[in-house]
Motif scaffolding. Structure first.
Motif, mmCIF file in Angstrom:
data_model
loop_
_atom_site.group_PDB
_atom_site.id
_atom_site.type_symbol
_atom_site.label_atom_id
_atom_site.label_comp_id
_atom_site.label_asym_id
_atom_site.label_seq_id
_atom_site.Cartn_x
_atom_site.Cartn_y
_atom_site.Cartn_z
ATOM 1 N N ALA A 20 -10.106 1.013 7.558
ATOM 2 C CA ALA A 20 -10.729 -0.177 6.970
ATOM 3 C C ALA A 20 -9.667 -1.150 6.474
ATOM 4 C CB ALA A 20 -11.668 0.223 5.837
ATOM 5 N N ILE A 21 -8.600 -0.614 5.877
ATOM 6 C CA ILE A 21 -7.525 -1.471 5.384
ATOM 7 C C ILE A 21 -6.746 -2.087 6.545
ATOM 8 C CG2 ILE A 21 -5.328 -1.456 4.122
ATOM 9 C CD1 ILE A 21 -6.560 0.599 2.227
ATOM 10 N N LEU A 22 -6.544 -1.324 7.614
ATOM 11 C CA LEU A 22 -5.858 -1.878 8.782
ATOM 12 C C LEU A 22 -6.636 -3.056 9.358
ATOM 13 C CD1 LEU A 22 -4.734 1.390 10.634
ATOM 14 C CD2 LEU A 22 -3.344 -0.114 9.200
ATOM 15 N N ASP A 23 -7.943 -2.916 9.478
ATOM 16 C CA ASP A 23 -8.753 -4.018 9.987
ATOM 17 C C ASP A 23 -8.760 -5.191 9.012
ATOM 18 O OD1 ASP A 23 -9.368 -2.580 12.263
ATOM 19 O OD2 ASP A 23 -11.236 -1.767 11.438
ATOM 20 N N TRP A 24 -8.818 -4.884 7.726
ATOM 21 C CA TRP A 24 -8.772 -5.939 6.699
ATOM 22 C C TRP A 24 -7.473 -6.728 6.787
ATOM 23 C CZ3 TRP A 24 -5.024 -5.913 2.846
ATOM 24 C CH2 TRP A 24 -5.168 -6.860 1.837
ATOM 25 N N ALA A 25 -6.349 -6.030 7.012
ATOM 26 C CA ALA A 25 -5.058 -6.696 7.094
ATOM 27 C C ALA A 25 -5.019 -7.696 8.239
ATOM 28 C CB ALA A 25 -3.935 -5.665 7.248
ATOM 29 N N ASN A 26 -5.693 -7.402 9.333
ATOM 30 C CA ASN A 26 -5.722 -8.335 10.460
ATOM 31 C C ASN A 26 -6.397 -9.653 10.100
ATOM 32 O OD1 ASN A 26 -4.323 -7.516 12.700
ATOM 33 N ND2 ASN A 26 -5.968 -6.284 13.534
ATOM 34 N N ILE A 35 -1.005 -1.382 -4.305
ATOM 35 C CA ILE A 35 -2.374 -1.024 -3.927
ATOM 36 C C ILE A 35 -2.445 0.480 -3.719
ATOM 37 C CG2 ILE A 35 -4.240 -1.452 -2.265
ATOM 38 C CD1 ILE A 35 -2.659 -4.046 -1.487
ATOM 39 N N ARG A 36 -3.511 1.093 -4.185
ATOM 40 C CA ARG A 36 -3.727 2.534 -3.974
ATOM 41 C C ARG A 36 -4.888 2.732 -3.020
ATOM 42 N NH1 ARG A 36 -5.317 4.845 -9.791
ATOM 43 N NH2 ARG A 36 -5.381 6.790 -8.583
ATOM 44 N N ILE A 37 -4.876 3.847 -2.320
ATOM 45 C CA ILE A 37 -5.897 4.047 -1.289
ATOM 46 C C ILE A 37 -7.079 4.853 -1.795
ATOM 47 C CG2 ILE A 37 -4.990 6.201 -0.302
ATOM 48 C CD1 ILE A 37 -5.538 4.581 2.470
ATOM 49 N N ASP A 38 -6.917 5.577 -2.925
ATOM 50 C CA ASP A 38 -8.036 6.355 -3.450
ATOM 51 C C ASP A 38 -7.867 6.528 -4.955
ATOM 52 O OD1 ASP A 38 -6.097 8.369 -3.805
ATOM 53 O OD2 ASP A 38 -6.588 9.299 -1.889
ATOM 54 N N ASP A 39 -8.804 7.248 -5.569
ATOM 55 C CA ASP A 39 -8.797 7.464 -7.012
ATOM 56 C C ASP A 39 -8.096 8.759 -7.417
ATOM 57 O OD1 ASP A 39 -10.279 5.144 -7.506
ATOM 58 O OD2 ASP A 39 -12.166 6.184 -7.129
ATOM 59 N N ILE A 40 -7.632 9.513 -6.453
ATOM 60 C CA ILE A 40 -7.037 10.814 -6.754
ATOM 61 C C ILE A 40 -5.702 10.626 -7.467
ATOM 62 C CG2 ILE A 40 -6.154 12.949 -5.760
ATOM 63 C CD1 ILE A 40 -8.132 12.548 -3.470
ATOM 64 N N HIS A 46 -3.700 -1.568 -8.029
ATOM 65 C CA HIS A 46 -5.024 -2.130 -7.800
ATOM 66 C C HIS A 46 -5.808 -1.226 -6.863
ATOM 67 C CE1 HIS A 46 -3.888 -6.096 -9.474
ATOM 68 N NE2 HIS A 46 -2.723 -5.878 -8.887
ATOM 69 N N GLN A 47 -7.072 -1.037 -7.177
ATOM 70 C CA GLN A 47 -7.971 -0.450 -6.195
ATOM 71 C C GLN A 47 -8.149 -1.445 -5.048
ATOM 72 O OE1 GLN A 47 -9.131 2.532 -6.226
ATOM 73 N NE2 GLN A 47 -8.911 3.234 -8.355
ATOM 74 N N PHE A 48 -8.304 -0.915 -3.841
ATOM 75 C CA PHE A 48 -8.467 -1.817 -2.702
ATOM 76 C C PHE A 48 -9.667 -2.739 -2.896
ATOM 77 C CE2 PHE A 48 -10.434 -2.608 1.511
ATOM 78 C CZ PHE A 48 -9.491 -3.509 1.969
ATOM 79 N N SER A 49 -10.735 -2.233 -3.481
ATOM 80 C CA SER A 49 -11.931 -3.058 -3.691
ATOM 81 C C SER A 49 -11.640 -4.250 -4.592
ATOM 82 C CB SER A 49 -13.058 -2.211 -4.289
ATOM 83 O OG SER A 49 -12.654 -1.629 -5.516
ATOM 84 N N ASP A 50 -10.636 -4.132 -5.461
ATOM 85 C CA ASP A 50 -10.311 -5.213 -6.384
ATOM 86 C C ASP A 50 -9.569 -6.358 -5.707
ATOM 87 O OD1 ASP A 50 -11.469 -3.779 -8.458
ATOM 88 O OD2 ASP A 50 -9.574 -2.833 -9.039
ATOM 89 N N LEU A 52 0.871 -1.171 0.000
ATOM 90 C CA LEU A 52 0.000 0.000 0.000
ATOM 91 C C LEU A 52 0.908 1.222 0.000
ATOM 92 C CD1 LEU A 52 -2.799 1.306 0.176
ATOM 93 C CD2 LEU A 52 -2.631 1.147 2.669
ATOM 94 N N ASN A 53 1.038 1.850 -1.151
ATOM 95 C CA ASN A 53 1.993 2.935 -1.338
ATOM 96 C C ASN A 53 1.299 4.273 -1.125
ATOM 97 O OD1 ASN A 53 4.065 4.619 -2.094
ATOM 98 N ND2 ASN A 53 4.404 3.688 -4.104
ATOM 99 N N LEU A 54 1.610 4.932 -0.007
ATOM 100 C CA LEU A 54 0.999 6.211 0.346
ATOM 101 C C LEU A 54 1.900 7.398 0.024
ATOM 102 C CD1 LEU A 54 -0.390 5.198 3.870
ATOM 103 C CD2 LEU A 54 -1.597 5.143 1.682
#
Length: 315
Positions: free
Chosen positions: A126-132, A70-75, A90-94, A41-43
């Motif tokens: 949401a991604i932090l919880d998903w990673a768990n 992975i990207r965190i938004d569409d911006i 990749h979008q996170f949803s993908d 996840l590249n911020l």
């Protein structure tokens, strides 16, 4: 064996020029082994630069690795072409239903923003919880390390007036921890951040071990006892010129930054920086991949959810 990356990714040419073995997807498909699945996840704003830095560290291992950016938004990132994002991210949803052996979440140049002021904070949590639930071991770097500590344990960082910036000496506090296997008792690592979490707060987190610490920069590496979460408050991925480029950028816009400590000979920005963290940075990531990911992950990633210990969320 090398990392496996898309054949047209710009980092491919850079790594090849440095004699780093990065396997193309077509060649990797001919090998009958299960590669590790690692997400990034590249911020950071300059995506391509950060890609090269992280892939360089991931390549120093005998393991074959599939990497998903992975990207965190569409911006559209300011310093990265939109075409690059569409081609390689990749979008996170993908990928939300996918499971990973490892995940790296980078730092982010968010300076003095409180977490709730970050425009993508809801998506971040949401991604932090998903990673768990979906990742065997997650490596949090710099801002991401503090963000995860806040989200999971409710510990808010202190925002400093002066940036912690430079290359600092650290001591290994847990020499038998596999994450620092092969490390010298004292080693150097770069930092560049305004956030700080006092050592007492780290010590009060149950099930967390402080592994390396600096008298000047504070806790550098900490990890959960189950190896599922690794927090690195500095930047082991930084190239030799990265702190110099940050210093010049801040100077050019009139921020009057302090000279990075222990970086230039005689603390003179006119001198070529001293690079003395590269070996330990590479070893840190290699140890994470081997002992915290490869040695613990199930062969069938579908079994990961049943084995994953979900940490207590306090926010």
């Amino acid at each position: 064996m090398p990392i496996r990356i898309p054949e047209d990714l710009p980092a491919q040419d850079v790594l090849s020029g440095e004699n780093i073995f990065a396997m193309t997807s077509s060649r990797a498909a001919q090998q009958d082994i299960r590669p590790l699945e690692v997400g990034i996840l590249n911020l950071m704003p300059n995506k391509i630069e950060t890609e090269v830095q992280l892939l360089r560290l991931l390549s120093n291992t005998p393991l074959q690795i599939n990497v998903d950016f992975i990207r965190i938004d569409d911006i559209a990132p300011k310093n990265t072409p939109q075409s690059h994002m569409e081609a390689f991210y990749h979008q996170f949803s993908d990928i939300a239903k996918k499971k990973y052996d490892g995940l790296i979440i980078t730092g982010a140049p968010l300076a003095h923003l409180q977490y709730e002021e970050v425009k993508y904070w809801d998506r971040m949590t949401a991604i932090l919880d998903w990673a768990n639930r979906h990742v065997q071991s997650t490596l949090y770097l710099c801002w991401a390390a503090h963000a995860a500590i806040y989200h999971f344990y409710g510990i808010r960082r202190t925002l400093l007036n002066n940036k912690v910036c430079g290359v600092f000496q650290h001591k290994v506090l847990a020499p038998h921890n596999e994450l620092l296997r092969g490390f010298d008792p004292c080693f150097f690592a770069p930092h560049s951040r305004f956030g700080h979490v006092d050592v007492e707060h780290w010590q009060n987190i149950p099930g967390l071990e402080i592994i390396a610490q600096s008298e000047q920069a504070g806790v550098y590496v900490a990890a959960s006892e189950d190896k599922r979460m690794v927090f690195v408050t500095g930047h082991p991925e930084y190239e030799g010129q990265t702190l110099h480029e940050e210093y010049c950028r801040d100077t050019d816009v009139g921020l009057f930054p302090a000279v990075p400590k222990n970086y230039y000979p005689h603390d003179d920005p006119q001198n070529e920086p001293i690079v003395r963290w590269r070996a330990h940075g590479s070893l840190l990531v290699s140890n994470w991949l081997n002992y915290f990911v490869y040695q613990t992950t199930p062969f069938d990633l579908n079994q990961l959810a049943a084995n994953k210990k979900v940490h207590q969320e306090t926010s």
